[in-house]
Design a protein around this motif. Structure first.
Motif, PDB file in Angstrom:
ATOM      1  N   ASN A 122      26.286   7.458 -37.390  1.00  0.00           N
ATOM      2  CA  ASN A 122      26.399   8.790 -36.774  1.00  0.00           C
ATOM      3  C   ASN A 122      27.726   8.940 -36.053  1.00  0.00           C
ATOM      4  O   ASN A 122      28.192   8.018 -35.396  1.00  0.00           O
ATOM      5  N   ALA A 123      28.326  10.115 -36.168  1.00  0.00           N
ATOM      6  CA  ALA A 123      29.553  10.396 -35.431  1.00  0.00           C
ATOM      7  C   ALA A 123      29.249  10.708 -33.976  1.00  0.00           C
ATOM      8  O   ALA A 123      30.122  10.630 -33.128  1.00  0.00           O
ATOM      9  N   GLY A 124      28.002  11.100 -33.688  1.00  0.00           N
ATOM     10  CA  GLY A 124      27.644  11.449 -32.311  1.00  0.00           C
ATOM     11  C   GLY A 124      28.032  12.887 -32.011  1.00  0.00           C
ATOM     12  O   GLY A 124      27.755  13.790 -32.789  1.00  0.00           O
ATOM     13  N   VAL A 125      28.720  13.092 -30.889  1.00  0.00           N
ATOM     14  CA  VAL A 125      29.168  14.413 -30.483  1.00  0.00           C
ATOM     15  C   VAL A 125      30.676  14.501 -30.727  1.00  0.00           C
ATOM     16  O   VAL A 125      31.428  13.670 -30.210  1.00  0.00           O
ATOM     17  N   THR A 126      31.080  15.463 -31.525  1.00  0.00           N
ATOM     18  CA  THR A 126      32.499  15.648 -31.791  1.00  0.00           C
ATOM     19  C   THR A 126      32.958  16.984 -31.235  1.00  0.00           C
ATOM     20  O   THR A 126      32.206  17.970 -31.240  1.00  0.00           O
ATOM     21  N   GLN A 127      34.206  16.992 -30.726  1.00  0.00           N
ATOM     22  CA  GLN A 127      34.787  18.199 -30.136  1.00  0.00           C
ATOM     23  C   GLN A 127      36.169  18.428 -30.733  1.00  0.00           C
ATOM     24  O   GLN A 127      36.927  17.489 -30.930  1.00  0.00           O
ATOM     25  N   THR A 128      36.459  19.695 -30.999  1.00  0.00           N
ATOM     26  CA  THR A 128      37.805  20.063 -31.418  1.00  0.00           C
ATOM     27  C   THR A 128      38.213  21.347 -30.721  1.00  0.00           C
ATOM     28  O   THR A 128      37.348  22.192 -30.408  1.00  0.00           O
ATOM     29  N   PRO A 129      39.513  21.523 -30.391  1.00  0.00           N
ATOM     30  CA  PRO A 129      40.579  20.526 -30.534  1.00  0.00           C
ATOM     31  C   PRO A 129      40.544  19.506 -29.403  1.00  0.00           C
ATOM     32  O   PRO A 129      39.759  19.653 -28.470  1.00  0.00           O
ATOM     33  N   LYS A 130      41.392  18.507 -29.444  1.00  0.00           N
ATOM     34  CA  LYS A 130      41.505  17.539 -28.352  1.00  0.00           C
ATOM     35  C   LYS A 130      42.352  18.117 -27.217  1.00  0.00           C
ATOM     36  O   LYS A 130      42.088  17.866 -26.050  1.00  0.00           O
ATOM     37  N   PHE A 131      43.379  18.844 -27.572  1.00  0.00           N
ATOM     38  CA  PHE A 131      44.276  19.445 -26.584  1.00  0.00           C
ATOM     39  C   PHE A 131      44.593  20.875 -27.016  1.00  0.00           C
ATOM     40  O   PHE A 131      44.635  21.166 -28.209  1.00  0.00           O
ATOM     41  N   ARG A 132      44.825  21.734 -26.014  1.00  0.00           N
ATOM     42  CA  ARG A 132      45.244  23.097 -26.346  1.00  0.00           C
ATOM     43  C   ARG A 132      45.949  23.692 -25.142  1.00  0.00           C
ATOM     44  O   ARG A 132      45.533  23.478 -23.997  1.00  0.00           O
ATOM     45  N   ILE A 133      47.026  24.443 -25.428  1.00  0.00           N
ATOM     46  CA  ILE A 133      47.699  25.215 -24.388  1.00  0.00           C
ATOM     47  C   ILE A 133      47.542  26.687 -24.738  1.00  0.00           C
ATOM     48  O   ILE A 133      47.858  27.101 -25.858  1.00  0.00           O
ATOM     49  N   LEU A 134      47.040  27.452 -23.804  1.00  0.00           N
ATOM     50  CA  LEU A 134      46.837  28.886 -24.004  1.00  0.00           C
ATOM     51  C   LEU A 134      47.704  29.667 -23.035  1.00  0.00           C
ATOM     52  O   LEU A 134      47.952  29.214 -21.909  1.00  0.00           O
ATOM     53  N   LYS A 135      48.104  30.841 -23.458  1.00  0.00           N
ATOM     54  CA  LYS A 135      48.762  31.758 -22.523  1.00  0.00           C
ATOM     55  C   LYS A 135      47.678  32.602 -21.850  1.00  0.00           C
ATOM     56  O   LYS A 135      46.605  32.842 -22.415  1.00  0.00           O
ATOM     57  N   ILE A 136      47.982  33.063 -20.656  1.00  0.00           N
ATOM     58  CA  ILE A 136      47.057  33.934 -19.919  1.00  0.00           C
ATOM     59  C   ILE A 136      46.683  35.135 -20.785  1.00  0.00           C
ATOM     60  O   ILE A 136      47.544  35.773 -21.396  1.00  0.00           O
ATOM     61  N   GLY A 137      45.394  35.407 -20.848  1.00  0.00           N
ATOM     62  CA  GLY A 137      44.903  36.549 -21.600  1.00  0.00           C
ATOM     63  C   GLY A 137      44.511  36.242 -23.038  1.00  0.00           C
ATOM     64  O   GLY A 137      43.832  37.058 -23.678  1.00  0.00           O
ATOM     65  N   GLN A 138      44.917  35.079 -23.547  1.00  0.00           N
ATOM     66  CA  GLN A 138      44.515  34.701 -24.903  1.00  0.00           C
ATOM     67  C   GLN A 138      43.061  34.273 -24.899  1.00  0.00           C
ATOM     68  O   GLN A 138      42.463  34.006 -23.841  1.00  0.00           O
ATOM     69  N   SER A 139      42.501  34.177 -26.083  1.00  0.00           N
ATOM     70  CA  SER A 139      41.129  33.707 -26.205  1.00  0.00           C
ATOM     71  C   SER A 139      41.082  32.547 -27.193  1.00  0.00           C
ATOM     72  O   SER A 139      42.018  32.370 -27.995  1.00  0.00           O
ATOM     73  N   MET A 140      40.036  31.769 -27.112  1.00  0.00           N
ATOM     74  CA  MET A 140      39.869  30.668 -28.053  1.00  0.00           C
ATOM     75  C   MET A 140      38.420  30.200 -28.043  1.00  0.00           C
ATOM     76  O   MET A 140      37.647  30.520 -27.117  1.00  0.00           O
ATOM     77  N   THR A 141      38.078  29.428 -29.073  1.00  0.00           N
ATOM     78  CA  THR A 141      36.743  28.836 -29.174  1.00  0.00           C
ATOM     79  C   THR A 141      36.870  27.324 -29.209  1.00  0.00           C
ATOM     80  O   THR A 141      37.631  26.784 -30.021  1.00  0.00           O
ATOM     81  N   LEU A 142      36.154  26.662 -28.332  1.00  0.00           N
ATOM     82  CA  LEU A 142      36.055  25.218 -28.353  1.00  0.00           C
ATOM     83  C   LEU A 142      34.835  24.851 -29.196  1.00  0.00           C
ATOM     84  O   LEU A 142      33.729  25.362 -28.961  1.00  0.00           O
ATOM     85  N   GLN A 143      35.069  23.962 -30.155  1.00  0.00           N
ATOM     86  CA  GLN A 143      33.994  23.600 -31.065  1.00  0.00           C
ATOM     87  C   GLN A 143      33.291  22.328 -30.613  1.00  0.00           C
ATOM     88  O   GLN A 143      33.915  21.413 -30.087  1.00  0.00           O
ATOM     89  N   CYS A 144      31.982  22.285 -30.819  1.00  0.00           N
ATOM     90  CA  CYS A 144      31.177  21.107 -30.513  1.00  0.00           C
ATOM     91  C   CYS A 144      30.119  20.952 -31.595  1.00  0.00           C
ATOM     92  O   CYS A 144      29.396  21.919 -31.885  1.00  0.00           O
ATOM     93  N   THR A 145      30.030  19.766 -32.150  1.00  0.00           N
ATOM     94  CA  THR A 145      29.043  19.475 -33.185  1.00  0.00           C
ATOM     95  C   THR A 145      28.402  18.121 -32.895  1.00  0.00           C
ATOM     96  O   THR A 145      29.091  17.180 -32.514  1.00  0.00           O
ATOM     97  N   GLN A 146      27.079  18.060 -33.095  1.00  0.00           N
ATOM     98  CA  GLN A 146      26.390  16.771 -32.959  1.00  0.00           C
ATOM     99  C   GLN A 146      25.534  16.543 -34.204  1.00  0.00           C
ATOM    100  O   GLN A 146      24.975  17.481 -34.774  1.00  0.00           O
ATOM    101  N   ASP A 147      25.441  15.262 -34.596  1.00  0.00           N
ATOM    102  CA  ASP A 147      24.710  14.916 -35.821  1.00  0.00           C
ATOM    103  C   ASP A 147      23.488  14.061 -35.513  1.00  0.00           C
ATOM    104  O   ASP A 147      23.038  13.271 -36.359  1.00  0.00           O
TER     105      ASP A 147
END
Lengths: 112, 116
Positions: free
Chosen positions: B1-26
């Motif tokens: 099992n990979a367990g719990v995986t998260q992507t991305p590892k690092f991210r830089i955002l500018k103020i006002g931007q949006s993003m989605t942090l991914q999480c998957t467990q097997d």
């Protein structure tokens, strides 16, 4: 869930037992004591939990006082790899969703 | 099992931007959680889910949204990123709390987010 109080930091010599105390004086009868640790900003790792009785597993021992107002996590033979932040958490077993409330923990430094 | 995986590892955002942090467990865990950790502090619960289609707020939900359409995935959405959201984000999962209060949460490696 009851609050916990832990020392901010502790040192331990490599090979010696590390005894990490935790006060939870407002704990109620149906609340468990959990211990997690976090090594160098990795995700926390479960160590052990208990209700009333002392518990032991391959990682550690948990000693809970008779009045349940405090507990001690014991790492019997600390190694350098046990350097981490240790979190003591009290949680009711019926707590919806199994939520954990993390305090600031104890930063344990194991020194050669 | 990979367990719990998260992507991305690092991210830089500018103020006002949006993003989605991914999480998957097997591990077929019903319970999933999102925490944030600010420097020198303990983890704070943002949102959690007790199963597909069910989510609820934690201690610090403002500025975030979640969804849980499958057992495996629990994405965290940041809308209108702010500097106060600079933090390390951890995803975790556990099976339903069993007998004896057992509720071991398995954590992912974290996503380090900077908002400037």
């Amino acid at each position: 869930d009851a609050k916990t109080t832990q020392p901010t930091s502790m040192d331990c010599a490599e090979g010696r037992a590390a005894n990490l105390p935790c006060n939870h004086s407002t704990i109620s009868g149906n609340e468990y004591v959990y211990w997690y640790r976090q090594i160098h900003s990795q995700g926390p790792q479960y160590i052990i939990h208990g209700l009333k009785n002392n518990e032991t597993n391959e990682m550690a021992s948990l000693i809970i006082t008779e009045d349940r107002k405090s507990s001690t996590l014991i790492l019997p033979h600390a190694t350098l790899r046990d350097t981490a932040v240790y979190y003591c958490i009290v949680r009711a077993h019926y707590n919806q969703g199994g939520k954990l409330i993390f305090g600031q923990g104890t930063e344990l430094s194991v020194k050669p | 099992n990979a367990g719990v995986t998260q992507t991305p590892k690092f991210r830089i955002l500018k103020i006002g931007q949006s993003m989605t942090l991914q999480c998957t467990q097997d591990m077929n865990h019903n319970y999933m959680y999102w925490y944030r950790q600010d420097p020198g502090m303990g983890l704070k619960l943002i949102y959690y889910s007790v199963g597909a289609g069910i989510t609820d707020k934690g201690e610090v939900p403002n500025g975030y949204n979640v969804s849980r359409s499958t057992t495996e995935d629990f994405p965290l959405r940041l809308e209108l990123a702010a500097p106060s959201q600079t933090s390390v984000y951890f995803c975790a999962s556990s099976s339903a709390a069993g007998q004896g209060g057992m509720n071991e949460q398995y954590f992912g490696p974290g996503t380090r987010l900077t908002v400037t």
